[in-house]
Design a protein around this motif. Structure first.
Motif, PDB file in Angstrom:
ATOM      1  N   ARG A  71       0.833  -1.212   0.000  1.00 29.21           N
ATOM      2  CA  ARG A  71       0.000   0.000   0.000  1.00 29.21           C
ATOM      3  C   ARG A  71       0.866   1.260   0.000  1.00 29.21           C
ATOM      4  N   THR A  72       1.927   1.241   0.778  1.00 30.34           N
ATOM      5  CA  THR A  72       2.826   2.393   0.831  1.00 30.34           C
ATOM      6  C   THR A  72       3.470   2.632  -0.532  1.00 30.34           C
ATOM      7  N   SER A  73       3.863   1.565  -1.216  1.00 26.28           N
ATOM      8  CA  SER A  73       4.437   1.709  -2.556  1.00 26.28           C
ATOM      9  C   SER A  73       3.435   2.308  -3.536  1.00 26.28           C
ATOM     10  N   VAL A  74       2.197   1.865  -3.450  1.00 28.49           N
ATOM     11  CA  VAL A  74       1.151   2.415  -4.325  1.00 28.49           C
ATOM     12  C   VAL A  74       0.951   3.900  -4.025  1.00 28.49           C
ATOM     13  N   GLN A  75       0.950   4.259  -2.757  1.00 32.50           N
ATOM     14  CA  GLN A  75       0.761   5.667  -2.403  1.00 32.50           C
ATOM     15  C   GLN A  75       1.938   6.521  -2.863  1.00 32.50           C
ATOM     16  N   ILE A  76       3.137   6.005  -2.793  1.00 34.28           N
ATOM     17  CA  ILE A  76       4.301   6.743  -3.301  1.00 34.28           C
ATOM     18  C   ILE A  76       4.129   7.007  -4.793  1.00 34.28           C
ATOM     19  N   THR A  77       3.665   5.996  -5.512  1.00 34.71           N
ATOM     20  CA  THR A  77       3.443   6.145  -6.949  1.00 34.71           C
ATOM     21  C   THR A  77       2.389   7.204  -7.239  1.00 34.71           C
ATOM     22  N   VAL A  78       1.260   7.125  -6.549  1.00 36.08           N
ATOM     23  CA  VAL A  78       0.165   8.066  -6.799  1.00 36.08           C
ATOM     24  C   VAL A  78       0.579   9.493  -6.447  1.00 36.08           C
ATOM     25  N   PHE A  79       1.199   9.673  -5.285  1.00 32.07           N
ATOM     26  CA  PHE A  79       1.621  11.023  -4.905  1.00 32.07           C
ATOM     27  C   PHE A  79       2.714  11.557  -5.826  1.00 32.07           C
ATOM     28  N   GLY A  80       3.610  10.694  -6.279  1.00 31.36           N
ATOM     29  CA  GLY A  80       4.646  11.131  -7.220  1.00 31.36           C
ATOM     30  C   GLY A  80       4.060  11.567  -8.545  1.00 31.36           C
ATOM     31  N   LEU A  81       3.130  10.771  -9.074  1.00 31.76           N
ATOM     32  CA  LEU A  81       2.467  11.146 -10.330  1.00 31.76           C
ATOM     33  C   LEU A  81       1.677  12.440 -10.170  1.00 31.76           C
ATOM     34  N   LEU A  82       0.965  12.563  -9.067  1.00 33.84           N
ATOM     35  CA  LEU A  82       0.170  13.770  -8.821  1.00 33.84           C
ATOM     36  C   LEU A  82       1.059  14.997  -8.680  1.00 33.84           C
ATOM     37  N   PHE A  83       2.155  14.855  -7.953  1.00 36.13           N
ATOM     38  CA  PHE A  83       3.075  15.971  -7.746  1.00 36.13           C
ATOM     39  C   PHE A  83       3.623  16.479  -9.079  1.00 36.13           C
ATOM     40  N   PHE A  84       4.063  15.563  -9.933  1.00 34.43           N
ATOM     41  CA  PHE A  84       4.668  16.007 -11.186  1.00 34.43           C
ATOM     42  C   PHE A  84       3.638  16.443 -12.211  1.00 34.43           C
ATOM     43  N   ALA A  85       2.417  15.931 -12.130  1.00 37.30           N
ATOM     44  CA  ALA A  85       1.355  16.438 -13.005  1.00 37.30           C
ATOM     45  C   ALA A  85       0.996  17.873 -12.607  1.00 37.30           C
ATOM     46  N   LEU A  86       0.882  18.128 -11.309  1.00 39.36           N
ATOM     47  CA  LEU A  86       0.595  19.492 -10.853  1.00 39.36           C
ATOM     48  C   LEU A  86       1.755  20.433 -11.135  1.00 39.36           C
ATOM     49  N   ARG A  87       2.969  19.923 -11.008  1.00 35.56           N
ATOM     50  CA  ARG A  87       4.146  20.736 -11.323  1.00 35.56           C
ATOM     51  C   ARG A  87       4.126  21.175 -12.786  1.00 35.56           C
ATOM     52  N   GLU A  88       3.832  20.231 -13.682  1.00 32.83           N
ATOM     53  CA  GLU A  88       3.761  20.559 -15.105  1.00 32.83           C
ATOM     54  C   GLU A  88       2.612  21.528 -15.388  1.00 32.83           C
ATOM     55  N   MET A  89       1.497  21.359 -14.675  1.00 33.37           N
ATOM     56  CA  MET A  89       0.371  22.277 -14.846  1.00 33.37           C
ATOM     57  C   MET A  89       0.773  23.700 -14.443  1.00 33.37           C
ATOM     58  N   PHE A  90       1.502  23.838 -13.337  1.00 34.51           N
ATOM     59  CA  PHE A  90       1.920  25.167 -12.902  1.00 34.51           C
ATOM     60  C   PHE A  90       2.943  25.780 -13.859  1.00 34.51           C
ATOM     61  N   ILE A  91       3.811  24.972 -14.428  1.00 32.09           N
ATOM     62  CA  ILE A  91       4.758  25.479 -15.425  1.00 32.09           C
ATOM     63  C   ILE A  91       4.002  25.995 -16.650  1.00 32.09           C
ATOM     64  N   ARG A  92       3.034  25.194 -17.116  1.00 27.20           N
ATOM     65  CA  ARG A  92       2.227  25.628 -18.261  1.00 27.20           C
ATOM     66  C   ARG A  92       1.384  26.848 -17.922  1.00 27.20           C
ATOM     67  N   SER A  93       0.918  26.911 -16.713  1.00 26.79           N
ATOM     68  CA  SER A  93       0.125  28.062 -16.286  1.00 26.79           C
ATOM     69  C   SER A  93       0.976  29.338 -16.291  1.00 26.79           C
ATOM     70  N   GLY A  94       2.232  29.188 -15.888  1.00 27.43           N
ATOM     71  CA  GLY A  94       3.146  30.328 -15.921  1.00 27.43           C
ATOM     72  C   GLY A  94       3.429  30.801 -17.332  1.00 27.43           C
ATOM     73  N   GLN A  95       3.260  29.926 -18.303  1.00 25.43           N
ATOM     74  CA  GLN A  95       3.445  30.289 -19.709  1.00 25.43           C
ATOM     75  C   GLN A  95       2.139  30.771 -20.338  1.00 25.43           C
ATOM     76  N   LEU A  96       1.124  30.975 -19.517  1.00 30.25           N
ATOM     77  CA  LEU A  96      -0.193  31.482 -19.920  1.00 30.25           C
ATOM     78  C   LEU A  96      -0.865  30.601 -20.977  1.00 30.25           C
ATOM     79  N   ARG A  97      -0.817  29.295 -20.767  1.00 32.44           N
ATOM     80  CA  ARG A  97      -1.446  28.366 -21.696  1.00 32.44           C
ATOM     81  C   ARG A  97      -2.920  28.139 -21.392  1.00 32.44           C
ATOM     82  N   TYR A  98      -3.353  28.498 -20.199  1.00 31.61           N
ATOM     83  CA  TYR A  98      -4.728  28.225 -19.795  1.00 31.61           C
ATOM     84  C   TYR A  98      -5.514  29.528 -19.670  1.00 31.61           C
ATOM     85  N   ASN A  99      -6.800  29.440 -20.046  1.00 31.15           N
ATOM     86  CA  ASN A  99      -7.684  30.595 -19.903  1.00 31.15           C
ATOM     87  C   ASN A  99      -8.506  30.534 -18.633  1.00 31.15           C
TER      88      ASN A  99
END
Length: 148
Positions: A71-99
């Motif tokens: 379970r801990t391994s699964v949670q590490i995977t989910v939190f890691g994927l979520l962290f980097f998806a949100l990180r990429e979203m914030f990078i794209r947001s800084g480039q004004l890609r979203y309305n």
């Protein structure tokens, strides 16, 4: 929050496991993705999850610790994927890609799913996380029994 050897070992071992799996996963990233600190971030997530999830649940028997390690391994995977998806979203947001904020969140979920599909193609990483988590669970349970 009690400091026990089982919690400390769980945290350290999941930190090392997260770092190793981060190195395995980073090698498959697309060119241009800034992932220099990816293994370190996954290691920190592993440290946190090892301490709070497995470290808190240890002491219920070997079978339960086996499941809690997985379970801990699964949670590490989910939190890691979520962290980097949100990180990429914030990078794209800084480039004004979203309305709109909703569009940004929808794109973050798409990135989460895309990164998840990429991760599932890395056989070594998810097998190492799964089996390693179960072994760490057993080791943590043994540590709990030795250092009472």
């Amino acid at each position: 929050m009690t400091w026990t050897m089982a919690r400390l070992l769980s945290a350290i071992m999941f930190c090392a496991l997260g770092y190793y799996c981060g190195l395995l996963t980073r090698a498959t990233f697309n060119e241009g993705v800034a992932a220099d600190y990816f293994p370190h971030a996954i290691a920190i997530i592993g440290l946190w999850q090892g301490w709070t999830v497995l470290g808190k649940q240890v002491g219920q028997g070997y079978y339960a610790s086996l499941g809690q390690g997985f379970r801990t391994s699964v949670q590490i995977t989910v939190f890691g994927l979520l962290f980097f998806a949100l990180r990429e979203m914030f990078i794209r947001s800084g480039q004004l890609r979203y309305n709109d904020f909703g569009v940004a969140l929808f794109d973050a979920m798409g990135l989460f799913l895309q990164y998840g599909q990429q991760f599932l193609l890395i056989y070594e990483a998810w097998m190492t996380l799964g089996l390693g988590g179960m072994v760490i669970g057993i080791v943590a349970e043994a540590a709990k029994r030795v250092w009472r």
